[in-house]
Motif scaffolding. Structure first.
Motif, PDB file in Angstrom:
ATOM      1  N   MET A   1       0.846  -1.180   0.000  1.00 21.08           N
ATOM      2  CA  MET A   1       0.000   0.000   0.000  1.00 21.08           C
ATOM      3  C   MET A   1       0.886   1.236   0.000  1.00 21.08           C
ATOM      4  O   MET A   1       1.088   1.890   1.016  1.00 21.08           O
ATOM      5  N   ASP A   2       1.437   1.516  -1.138  1.00 22.46           N
ATOM      6  CA  ASP A   2       2.452   2.560  -1.220  1.00 22.46           C
ATOM      7  C   ASP A   2       1.807   3.880  -1.587  1.00 22.46           C
ATOM      8  O   ASP A   2       1.473   4.136  -2.736  1.00 22.46           O
ATOM      9  N   GLU A   3       1.652   4.747  -0.586  1.00 23.88           N
ATOM     10  CA  GLU A   3       1.029   6.035  -0.834  1.00 23.88           C
ATOM     11  C   GLU A   3       2.015   7.195  -0.677  1.00 23.88           C
ATOM     12  O   GLU A   3       1.679   8.344  -0.920  1.00 23.88           O
ATOM     13  N   GLU A   4       3.247   6.908  -0.229  1.00 26.52           N
ATOM     14  CA  GLU A   4       4.150   7.978   0.122  1.00 26.52           C
ATOM     15  C   GLU A   4       4.609   8.799  -1.060  1.00 26.52           C
ATOM     16  O   GLU A   4       5.067   9.918  -0.908  1.00 26.52           O
TER      17      GLU A   4
ATOM     18  N   HIS B 296     -10.864   8.288  -2.659  1.00 26.78           N
ATOM     19  CA  HIS B 296     -11.107   9.511  -1.889  1.00 26.78           C
ATOM     20  C   HIS B 296      -9.858   9.838  -1.054  1.00 26.78           C
ATOM     21  O   HIS B 296      -8.909  10.386  -1.550  1.00 26.78           O
ATOM     22  N   GLU B 297      -9.883   9.477   0.203  1.00 21.35           N
ATOM     23  CA  GLU B 297      -8.734   9.615   1.090  1.00 21.35           C
ATOM     24  C   GLU B 297      -8.940   8.701   2.283  1.00 21.35           C
ATOM     25  O   GLU B 297      -9.983   8.064   2.425  1.00 21.35           O
ATOM     26  N   TRP B 298      -7.918   8.626   3.145  1.00 22.74           N
ATOM     27  CA  TRP B 298      -8.029   7.740   4.301  1.00 22.74           C
ATOM     28  C   TRP B 298      -8.878   8.414   5.376  1.00 22.74           C
ATOM     29  O   TRP B 298      -8.517   9.470   5.895  1.00 22.74           O
ATOM     30  N   VAL B 299      -9.989   7.773   5.737  1.00 22.39           N
ATOM     31  CA  VAL B 299     -10.920   8.354   6.707  1.00 22.39           C
ATOM     32  C   VAL B 299     -11.151   7.423   7.898  1.00 22.39           C
ATOM     33  O   VAL B 299     -12.042   7.678   8.717  1.00 22.39           O
ATOM     34  N   PHE B 300     -10.344   6.353   7.994  1.00 23.24           N
ATOM     35  CA  PHE B 300     -10.618   5.310   8.977  1.00 23.24           C
ATOM     36  C   PHE B 300      -9.796   5.453  10.256  1.00 23.24           C
ATOM     37  O   PHE B 300      -9.877   4.596  11.132  1.00 23.24           O
TER      38      PHE B 300
ATOM     39  N   GLY C 254       3.456   2.628  10.677  1.00 26.24           N
ATOM     40  CA  GLY C 254       2.298   3.030   9.886  1.00 26.24           C
ATOM     41  C   GLY C 254       1.597   4.217  10.518  1.00 26.24           C
ATOM     42  O   GLY C 254       1.409   4.276  11.736  1.00 26.24           O
ATOM     43  N   ASN C 255       1.185   5.184   9.690  1.00 25.41           N
ATOM     44  CA  ASN C 255       0.530   6.377  10.212  1.00 25.41           C
ATOM     45  C   ASN C 255      -0.245   7.066   9.095  1.00 25.41           C
ATOM     46  O   ASN C 255      -0.047   6.779   7.921  1.00 25.41           O
TER      47      ASN C 255
ATOM     48  N   ASP D 284      -1.400  15.712  -0.345  1.00 27.53           N
ATOM     49  CA  ASP D 284      -2.479  16.386  -1.068  1.00 27.53           C
ATOM     50  C   ASP D 284      -3.825  15.857  -0.605  1.00 27.53           C
ATOM     51  O   ASP D 284      -4.869  16.402  -0.924  1.00 27.53           O
ATOM     52  N   LYS D 285      -3.789  14.750   0.161  1.00 25.03           N
ATOM     53  CA  LYS D 285      -4.964  14.218   0.839  1.00 25.03           C
ATOM     54  C   LYS D 285      -4.456  13.308   1.958  1.00 25.03           C
ATOM     55  O   LYS D 285      -3.257  13.001   2.033  1.00 25.03           O
ATOM     56  N   ALA D 286      -5.350  12.873   2.842  1.00 20.42           N
ATOM     57  CA  ALA D 286      -4.956  11.994   3.943  1.00 20.42           C
ATOM     58  C   ALA D 286      -4.678  10.592   3.400  1.00 20.42           C
ATOM     59  O   ALA D 286      -5.513  10.018   2.702  1.00 20.42           O
ATOM     60  N   VAL D 287      -3.489  10.072   3.706  1.00 23.25           N
ATOM     61  CA  VAL D 287      -3.114   8.737   3.234  1.00 23.25           C
ATOM     62  C   VAL D 287      -2.584   7.917   4.402  1.00 23.25           C
ATOM     63  O   VAL D 287      -2.010   8.439   5.359  1.00 23.25           O
ATOM     64  N   CYS D 288      -2.798   6.604   4.311  1.00 22.52           N
ATOM     65  CA  CYS D 288      -2.278   5.648   5.291  1.00 22.52           C
ATOM     66  C   CYS D 288      -1.063   4.981   4.680  1.00 22.52           C
ATOM     67  O   CYS D 288      -1.169   4.337   3.631  1.00 22.52           O
TER      68      CYS D 288
END
Length: 339
Positions: free
Chosen positions: A1-4, A91-95, A168-169, A174-178
């Motif tokens: 899950m590479d969002e960086e 969308h973005e990470w909302v959890f 993990g954080n 540009d949006k919230a990512v995990c």
């Protein structure tokens, strides 16, 4: 899950570079959810069928059965995390932070559980073919150690997954990512993960299947050529799905300058998506090729009342039964896929 890699600061401020980056983000938002949905549906269906057959129809009588029960369980837990990543990629990470840590840990745990189980399946097939008589005589002892190994695989995978849970954080780019960053994890830990997740399974396949092929070439019987084809298929699928992503991971962990290249981020996305396909292909490669499993699978299909709707005639079923009966009478001790 590479969002960086979504951080715009990694990229040049030149108009061409910014445009290329926006094109990449648009591609990722379309490509990743599509892959996640396909892998989720196919992986959920395939692995659930395998578990249902083993739970209700096929008793765990051998070490092979133990491993083939553990493998779809690991893959099933992995695909159940994909709906979260699908929503986040659109969308973005909302959890929340802790859900992020848990899902990163679950994803990593089941990745290494799956890969280590594949390694054990390879070694078990090596013993079943090359040392067939010894394996048969020590069946009870092998079952005991098989159960110990299964538990050890899950515990080891959990320990190896701790860095993803710890580091993990949720980040605000540009949006919230995990996500987690490789540069936060010690090099020794990354090396251990790469070894368990790629090099060990690859080494096991190359060594064990090379000896198995040599053994089968000296064997007689109609099953030999079928077994050889399945071996090449298993190894080929593993190389196709796992080698590209692990090479990209290796480059990314040793050459930080590639983080600033949009073209490299395309490689990360595409090869990682390719690696996810193992969750769909594992049920076919490691369960449905077995005659005993296929027989129990058709029992399940018949019992749930699906057979008439699938358009299978009684003639086809009698032919399939005849083939299975013929195979069971002609198979040699060196056949590895009469599971």
């Amino acid at each position: 899950m590479d969002e960086e890699y979504e951080d715009p600061g990694f990229f040049s401020t030149a108009n061409d570079s910014r445009q290329e980056h926006h094109q990449f983000l648009a591609f990722k938002r379309l490509f990743l959810p599509s892959i996640y949905v396909v892998v989720f549906i196919c992986g959920l269906l395939g692995n659930s069928l395998v578990l249902a057959v083993y739970i209700f129809y096929q008793k765990l009588k051998s070490v092979t059965d133990l491993f083939l029960m553990s493998l779809p369980l690991a893959d099933l837990v992995f695909v159940c995390t994909l709906p979260f990543w699908t929503y986040a990629s659109i969308h973005e990470w909302v959890f929340g932070k802790y859900t992020c840590k848990i899902l990163l840990g679950v994803y990593t745990l089941n990745f290494y559980t799956s890969m280590l189980t594949l390694t054990c399946i390879t070694m078990d097939r090596f013993i079943a073919v090359v040392q067939a008589t010894k394996a048969h005589n020590q069946q009870a002892k092998r079952m005991f150690w098989g159960k110990v190994i299964c538990w050890a695989i899950w515990v080891t995978s959990l320990l190896v997954s701790l860095p993803q849970i710890i580091y993990g954080n949720v980040s605000s780019l540009d949006k919230a990512v995990c996500s987690y960053h490789d540069n936060e994890i010690p090099t020794a830990v990354l090396a251990t993960q790469l070894t368990l997740g790629f090099f060990l399974p690859l080494l096991a396949m190359v060594v064990c299947y090379s000896i198995i092929i040599k053994t089968l070439l000296h064997a007689r019987g109609f099953q030999k050529h079928k077994s050889l084809k399945i071996i090449f298929l298993v190894v080929g699928v593993f190389l196709l799905t796992q080698v590209p992503f692990n090479l990209v991971k290796l480059v990314r962990s040793t050459h930080w300058e590639y983080h600033a290249m949009t073209s490299f981020q395309y490689a990360v996305i595409v090869t990682e998506a390719l690696a996810y396909l193992r969750a769909c292909l594992n049920p076919v490669l490691y369960a449905f090729v077995g005659l005993k499993f296929r027989k129990n699978f058709w029992k399940l299909v018949k019992d749930v009342g699906c057979l008439p709707y699938l358009g299978f005639s009684s003639q086809w079923k009698s032919e399939e039964t005849s083939k299975m009966s013929s195979a069971s009478h002609n198979v040699e001790a060196t056949s590895m896929f009469q599971l």
